[in-house]
Write a protein that holds these residues in place. Structure first.
Motif, PDB file in Angstrom:
ATOM      1  N   LYS B  34       1.531  -8.939  14.183  1.00 37.36           N
ATOM      2  CA  LYS B  34       1.316  -8.547  12.793  1.00 37.36           C
ATOM      3  C   LYS B  34       2.637  -8.556  12.044  1.00 37.36           C
ATOM      4  CE  LYS B  34      -2.777  -5.692  13.391  1.00 37.36           C
ATOM      5  NZ  LYS B  34      -3.347  -4.358  13.267  1.00 37.36           N
ATOM      6  N   TYR B  36       4.739  -7.441   8.369  1.00 40.22           N
ATOM      7  CA  TYR B  36       4.735  -6.556   7.202  1.00 40.22           C
ATOM      8  C   TYR B  36       6.109  -6.594   6.560  1.00 40.22           C
ATOM      9  CZ  TYR B  36       3.669  -2.543   4.253  1.00 40.22           C
ATOM     10  OH  TYR B  36       3.426  -1.714   3.172  1.00 40.22           O
ATOM     11  N   GLU B  39       8.748  -9.065   7.883  1.00 41.41           N
ATOM     12  CA  GLU B  39       9.214  -8.980   9.268  1.00 41.41           C
ATOM     13  C   GLU B  39       8.037  -8.774  10.214  1.00 41.41           C
ATOM     14  OE1 GLU B  39      12.632  -6.526  10.329  1.00 41.41           O
ATOM     15  OE2 GLU B  39      12.741  -6.026   8.190  1.00 41.41           O
ATOM     16  N   GLU B  41       5.875  -6.679  12.411  1.00 36.63           N
ATOM     17  CA  GLU B  41       5.603  -5.246  12.453  1.00 36.63           C
ATOM     18  C   GLU B  41       5.257  -4.821  13.879  1.00 36.63           C
ATOM     19  OE1 GLU B  41       1.909  -3.931  10.715  1.00 36.63           O
ATOM     20  OE2 GLU B  41       2.852  -2.077  10.006  1.00 36.63           O
ATOM     21  N   ARG B 144      -1.683  -5.464   3.222  1.00 34.71           N
ATOM     22  CA  ARG B 144      -1.892  -4.384   4.183  1.00 34.71           C
ATOM     23  C   ARG B 144      -1.678  -4.884   5.600  1.00 34.71           C
ATOM     24  NH1 ARG B 144      -7.035  -1.748   6.975  1.00 34.71           N
ATOM     25  NH2 ARG B 144      -5.721  -0.619   8.400  1.00 34.71           N
ATOM     26  N   LEU B 179      -3.320  -6.770  -1.237  1.00 36.51           N
ATOM     27  CA  LEU B 179      -3.700  -5.748  -2.221  1.00 36.51           C
ATOM     28  C   LEU B 179      -3.299  -6.256  -3.598  1.00 36.51           C
ATOM     29  CD1 LEU B 179      -2.270  -2.774  -0.193  1.00 36.51           C
ATOM     30  CD2 LEU B 179      -4.647  -2.923  -0.908  1.00 36.51           C
ATOM     31  N   THR B 186      -6.504  -0.679  -7.783  1.00 39.98           N
ATOM     32  CA  THR B 186      -6.102  -1.487  -6.631  1.00 39.98           C
ATOM     33  C   THR B 186      -7.348  -2.114  -6.020  1.00 39.98           C
ATOM     34  OG1 THR B 186      -4.315   0.057  -6.145  1.00 39.98           O
ATOM     35  CG2 THR B 186      -4.924  -1.459  -4.385  1.00 39.98           C
ATOM     36  N   GLN B 187      -7.266  -3.374  -5.682  1.00 45.27           N
ATOM     37  CA  GLN B 187      -8.362  -4.030  -4.963  1.00 45.27           C
ATOM     38  C   GLN B 187      -7.789  -4.665  -3.703  1.00 45.27           C
ATOM     39  OE1 GLN B 187     -11.611  -4.051  -5.514  1.00 45.27           O
ATOM     40  NE2 GLN B 187     -11.743  -3.250  -7.621  1.00 45.27           N
ATOM     41  N   ILE B 188      -8.579  -4.655  -2.640  1.00 44.81           N
ATOM     42  CA  ILE B 188      -8.121  -5.254  -1.396  1.00 44.81           C
ATOM     43  C   ILE B 188      -8.996  -6.464  -1.083  1.00 44.81           C
ATOM     44  CG2 ILE B 188      -9.542  -3.757   0.119  1.00 44.81           C
ATOM     45  CD1 ILE B 188      -6.989  -3.645   1.971  1.00 44.81           C
TER      46      ILE B 188
END
Lengths: 467, 446
Positions: B34, B36, B39, B41, B144, B179, B186-188
C-alpha cells in the motif's frame, strides 16, 4: 484455568524480535495465535454436519518511520519465524540494531470460560440442537424449515514487542443461532434469533434455547402477514437492544482514528464540538463483561478499556490503535484488532453503545403519531467520507396514532450519520445490549457488540415500496 | 517439500473399509503493498497452507480442516473428521462426487508473469496509482488507500472414488480510493482491476473510474421518492444477478429456501434475459478446469430468454433431486462443498452505455449499492438497498444523487428488465456483466 507455558517459547519470541530488528527497524512485534473452533449444523430435522478447525501461526510486524512491514507464517519453528521476520524487516533499509530485548510480563493467560466447550461431549451439543429445532417447529405448523447452528471458538493469542510488552489472552466464545422459514399464501418469510457471548458452555445454563427458538419462529410467522414497508422519510422508533448497529454505522466507524487521519471521516477535526443531540452519550467498551465484543487485551497486547466517544452530544475522543496513537503522541485505547495472525491490526470497535436516557419506552411509542417501529435490525454499512449509512430492518411494524400496528416486510433504512445523531429526539431508560455481530472493515471481520435503549429518530428514509 | 497431489493421494489411502474420503490441500502466498503520501505505507506478505478432509460412512458426514500441512496436524484432522461423522445423521444422498465422464476444458491458467514482479515494481505501481489520482483532478485532496496485491496458489483434490485433480495459478490486482473535496463536502471513490498478468491490468481506466467516482458525486442530493426505471451498472448488476443465481442453487431449492423452487421451465424473467455460468471461458477470472468436488467445469444455462432452464447442483443436491451434479460445487479447503456459480454471465445487448440511457430516457443510473447483506432476503425475495449515482434525464446522465434506497422484489425485478446494455465486461470477481435497466422500482429519498 491458567496456561502453564506461553504459546511460544520466551527465548524464541526474543530471538524472533531481534531478527525482525536486524535490518534497522525501529519497532517490531510478534503476534501468535492458536485458534480452535467447532460447529454443528442442524437442518431439515437432522444433524447435517459437524466440523472442526484449527489454525496456528504468527504475524510479525516491523515499523520504520511511517512504513510498516508485515509477514505471516504457519511455520512456528525457528526457521519459519526467522524467514517471516526477515520478510517483515525488508521495509527497513540497512543498519543493524541488534540488542537484547527484555520482555516484561510472563505471556500467560487465563481462560475466560468457566466450562471450556471442547470439554463438553458432542452428544450434549447435538441434544441442544434437537431441542432448539423441536421448539421452533412446535411453535406453529407454518414453520416449514429450521436451521440451527452451534459454534464454539477458542482463540489463544500472545503479543510481544520490542518495547518489552509480553501479553497473552485466552478467549472463548460460544454461539447458537436459529433461522426459521415460514410458508404462507404469499410466499416464504424468515425469522432469526442468536444468542452468543464471550463465555464457555455455561452460556446454556443462563439462556433458554427453547424460548429463543420460539421468538425466531414467531418472527417468521408474524412476517407472513407483513405489508410492504413505506417509501420515504418517517420518524423511527428503535426497540432497546435492536439497533445499536445504527450507532456502529452512523458514527462508530467515523470515529476510528485511521479513517479520521486520512480525511475519510465526516467527524475529522470535530473533537469538542456538539455532534449529536445533547441526550446522546456513546461509549465503546471492550471490558464489558461477557459481551460479544469483549476482550481482555486487544490484538496489539493493549488492555481494553471504557472509551467515552460522545458525552452529552459532544465529541470527546476517537478510537486508537498502536500506530495511530504513536504518531498522535497519545496512549492507545485498546482498539487495535485483527481478524487473524495473517492480518495487520487496525482501529476497530469492541462493544459500542448509547447509554440510558430518561424516557419511558411506552411513552416514546405513544408520542409517535405515525412512523415505523423497528424491533430488530440486521447488519449495516457506512460510507465514512459522507456519513451516509444503511441498515436492514428484519422485524418492523407501522406506528399509527401512537400504537404499534401491522408488521412490515424487510428492507433497508438509510440516513446520514451526523444528521441522524442530531435528530435523536428522545432516549428511553431501558438500555439493553443487542445480538452478537461481526464487523467487516477492509476485508477483515471481528466480533463486536452493540446496544441502546429504546429511542426515536425524527426522520429516517425507509427503503420500502409502498407509497 | 512434498507435492500436493502426492499428499492428497496419501491421505486418501488412509481410508478404512466402508469409508469415503475426500481430501483438499492447498498452498498459497500473497503480497499486498500500500502507498500513502508518495511513499510505501505497508508491505504485507505471507504464506499459508490449508487442508480440508471429508469422511463419509453410511451417509454420515464428518469434516475437519486446519491451516497447516504439518504431519501431526494432518493426522489430527483425519481423526477429527472421523470423530465428527459419528454425530451426523445418516443421509442416503450424502457422499463424495464420482467421476461423470465430462471432459475438463483443459484451460492453461498458469502464467508466471505475476511471479516475476519485484517488490520495487509493486511498490512503484502503488505509488504511481496514488500520484495519478492526485494529479487527475484538483478536487482530489488525498487518497485513502492505493494498493497492489498478488497471490499464487496450488490446490489438489483427491477422493476414494478416483477423483484426483490439481491446479496452480496466480493473479494480481490494484485498488484505489481517492477522496474529492469541495467546500465542506467530501466524497470517496473506488475502482480496481484484477487479472492473471500484471500487463493486463488497465491502470488508466482504474484511475479514471476512481476519480470520476469521487468527483462525480460532489454535490449529490437526496432525491424525491418516486417509482422509476433504474439502470444498474455492471458491478451492481453482478450483485443483483448473483443473488438471483444463489436462489437458483440446488441447496436452496431442495431445502425449501428459494422463491423459485417450483418454477422450473416457467417464464421468470423478461424475454431478453439470458443468464448462464461459464467457467470454461478463460477471459473470466472465475475460469477453472474443475469444480470444488473435482468434476470438470462446464457451461450451465440458468435462465434462457427469461425461462428458468435449470437449477445448479453439486453431487449431493443433484442426488437429492435424482439428477446429477452440474459441476457447480464451490469451496475452498476450509469448508465443505456448497453450490454456486464460478463465472456468472449475462447475454449483453447492443450499443454503448449512452445508447442505453437514450433508450431509457428518464430514471436513475445506479453506480453503487450498499446494504446488500442487510436489505436483501433471498428466501422471501424482498430487495431493498442503499443506492447512489446519477439521474437520467432526456436520455442522458444528469446530476448526482445519494442517501436513497431502491426497492422491489427479486421476482418482480427479473420480469421488469426492460433493456440490457452492450457494455459487457468481465469484472474482477469473475462475472461477465452489462448494465441492465429495470422499470417500476421504488426509489426512496425525501
Amino acid at each position: 484455568m491458567k496456561a502453564v507455558s506461553p504459546l511460544l517459547d520466551t527465548n524464541l519470541v526474543q530471538d524472533t524480535l531481534s531478527e525482525a530488528m536486524s535490518n534497522g527497524g525501529e519497532w517490531a512485534e510478534i503476534f501468535v495465535e492458536d485458534r480452535q473452533s467447532a460447529s454443528a449444523d442442524f437442518d431439515e430435522g437432522r444433524v447435517e454436519a459437524m466440523m472442526s478447525s484449527r489454525d496456528l501461526g504468527a504475524g510479525i510486524r516491523v515499523t520504520v518511520g511511517d512504513i510498516t512491514g508485515f509477514a505471516h507464517t504457519s511455520d512456528l519453528t525457528t526457521n519459519g519465524l526467522f524467514e517471516a521476520a526477515q520478510a517483515a524487516a525488508s521495509v527497513a533499509k540497512g543498519g543493524s540494531q541488534l540488542k537484547p530485548i527484555a520482555l516484561g510480563g510472563n505471556g500467560l493467560a487465563e481462560s475466560n470460560a468457566r466450562i471450556l466447550p471442547e470439554s463438553v461431549s458432542k452428544t450434549r451439543k447435538v441434544e441442544l440442537l434437537e431441542q432448539t429445532n423441536a421448539a421452533a417447529r412446535a411453535e406453529n405448523a407454518a414453520i416449514s424449515q429450521v436451521n440451527v447452528r452451534y459454534s464454539e471458538g477458542r482463540r489463544r493469542i500472545l503479543v510481544a514487542n520490542t518495547e518489552g510488552l509480553f501479553n497473552a489472552d485466552d478467549q472463548t466464545r460460544t454461539l447458537l443461532s436459529v433461522n426459521c422459514v415460514a410458508s404462507g399464501d404469499q410466499g416464504l418469510q424468515t425469522g432469526r434469533e442468536t444468542v452468543g457471548y464471550t463465555v464457555g458452555f455455561e452460556l446454556f445454563e443462563e439462556h433458554d434455547v427453547e424460548a429463543m427458538a420460539r421468538r425466531a419462529a414467531g418472527r417468521a410467522i408474524t412476517k407472513l402477514g407483513a405489508r410492504p414497508a413505506p417509501s420515504g422519510q418517517l420518524p423511527v422508533v428503535i426497540e432497546r437492544g435492536g439497533g445499536g448497529v445504527l450507532f456502529h454505522e452512523a458514527c462508530g466507524h467515523g470515529l476510528e482514528a485511521d479513517l479520521v487521519n486520512k480525511g475519510a471521516s465526516v467527524f475529522r477535526d470535530r473533537v469538542g464540538e456538539l455532534v449529536a443531540a445533547p441526550s446522546v452519550t456513546l461509549v465503546d467498551d471492550g471490558t464489558m463483561g461477557v459481551e460479544w465484543g469483549s476482550v481482555a487485551i486487544d490484538d496489539e497486547g493493549c488492555p481494553t478499556q471504557r472509551n467515552v466517544l460522545i458525552e452529552d452530544g459532544i465529541l470527546t475522543d476517537y478510537m486508537w490503535d498502536h500506530l495511530r496513537s504513536r504518531s498522535a503522541g497519545r496512549p492507545a485505547s485498546g482498539n487495535g484488532r485483527r481478524q487473524s495472525y495473517q492480518h495487520l491490526p487496525m482501529v476497530r470497535m469492541t462493544n459500542t453503545f448509547v447509554t440510558n436516557g430518561e424516557a419511558e419506552p411506552q411513552d416514546i411509542i405513544s408520542d409517535t403519531k405515525n412512523g415505523v417501529y423497528v424491533a430488530q435490525l440486521g447488519g449495516g454499512q457506512v460510507n465514512t467520507a459522507t456519513g451516509d449509512f444503511v441498515f436492514g430492518m428484519t422485524e418492523a411494524y407501522l406506528i399509527e396514532n401512537g400504537e404499534i400496528t401491522v408488521p412490515l416486510r424487510e428492507g433497508n433504512l438509510i440516513g446520514n450519520g451526523p444528521e441522524v445523531l442530531q435528530n435523536i429526539e428522545v432516549i428511553g431508560n431501558d438500555f439493553a445490549m443487542g445480538s452478537p455481530g461481526t464487523c467487516g472493515k477492509d476485508g477483515q471481520g471481528v466480533p463486536v457488540g452493540d446496544g441502546q435503549p429504546t429511542l426515536r429518530v425524527a426522520a429516517l428514509t425507509i427503503g420500502g415500496t409502498a407509497s | 517439500m512434498v507435492e500436493l497431489p502426492d499428499l492428497a493421494d496419501e491421505l486418501v489411502s488412509l481410508a478404512r473399509e466402508n469409508e469415503q474420503i475426500e481430501v483438499c490441500v492447498s498452498r498459497n502466498r500473497s503480497t499486498t503493498v500500500k502507498a500513502y503520501s508518495g511513499e510505501v505505507e505497508s508491505v504485507r506478505s505471507g504464506k499459508s497452507e490449508a487442508v480440508g478432509i471429508r469422511i463419509i460412512v453410511n451417509g454420515q458426514e464428518g469434516f475437519a480442516t486446519a491451516g497447516s500441512l504439518d504431519r501431526r496436524v494432518l493426522s489430527q484432522v483425519v481423526e477429527d473428521a472421523r470423530g465428527n461423522l459419528q454425530f451426523a445423521e445418516s443421509d442416503p444422498h450424502q457422499g463424495v462426487a464420482s467421476p461423470d465422464g465430462v471432459e475438463s476444458p483443459n484451460l492453461d491458467l498458469v502464467d508466471p508473469a505475476v511471479l516475476q514482479m519485484s517488490e520495487e515494481q509493486k511498490a512503484s505501481l502503488a505509488i504511481e496509482l496514488e500520484r495519478r489520482c492526485l494529479s487527475a483532478d484538483p478536487r482530489v485532496s488525498s487518497v485513502r488507500s492505493a494498493a497492489w496485491s498478488d497471490g499464487w496458489g496450488e490446490f489438489a483434490l483427491a477422493s476414494t472414488t478416483g477423483i484426483s485433480v490439481y491446479s496452480e495459478g496466480g493473479s494480481c490486482s490494484v485498488g484505489v480510493q481517492p477522496l474529492a473535496v469541495e467546500g465542506n463536502e467530501t466524497q470517496i471513490g473506488y475502482a480496481g482491476d484484477a487479472a492473471r498478468r500484471p500487463d493486463s491490468l488497465d491502470i488508466d481506466r482504474v484511475v479514471e473510474e476512481a476519480v470520476e467516482g469521487a468527483t462525480g458525486m460532489l454535490g449529490a442530493k437526496k432525491p424525491l421518492s418516486e417509482r422509476l426505471t433504474v439502470v444498474l451498472e455492471p458491478g451492481v448488476a453482478a450483485a443483483f444477478l448473483g443473488t438471483i443465481a444463489g436462489a437458483l442453487t440446488g441447496d436452496r431449492v431442495v431445502k425449501g429456501r428459494s422463491p423459485f423452487a417450483e418454477r422450473l421451465g416457467e417464464q421468470v424473467g423478461a424475454s431478453m434475459l439470458t443468464l448462464f455460468d461459464d467457467p470454461t471461458n478463460i477471459d473470466s477470472l472465475g475460469a477453472d478446469n474443475h469444480d470444488g468436488e473435482g468434476l470438470a467445469a462446464r457451461k450451465n444455462m440458468i435462465i434462457e430468454k427469461g425461462v428458468l432452464s435449470q437449477f445448479l447442483h453439486n453431487s449431493y443436491t443433484g442426488r437429492r433431486v435424482g439428477a446429477s451434479s452440474t459441476g457447480s460445487a464451490v469451496r475452498g479447503p476450509r469448508s465443505t462443498p456448497s453450490v454456486g456459480v464460478h463465472a456468472l454471465c449475462l447475454d449483453p445487448g447492443t450499443g454503448d452505455r449512452d445508447t442505453l440511457f437514450q433508450e431509457v430516457r428518464s430514471g436513475i443510473f445506479v453506480r453503487g449499492v450498499n446494504g446488500l447483506h442487510s436489505g436483501v432476503n433471498p428466501v422471501s425475495g424482498d430487495f431493498s438497498v442503499g443506492a447512489y449515482g446519477h439521474k437520467i434525464r432526456d436520455g442522458a446522465l444528469a446530476e448526482p444523487f445519494s442517501e436513497a434506497t431502491i426497492a422491489s422484489t427479486l421476482q418482480r425485478m427479473l420480469l421488469d428488465v426492460v433493456a440490457i446494455g452492450g457494455d459487457f465486461e468481465f469484472l474482477p470477481g469473475g462475472s461477465g456483466m452489462a448494465s441492465i435497466a429495470i422499470e417500476d422500482v421504488a426509489l426512496s429519498g425525501m
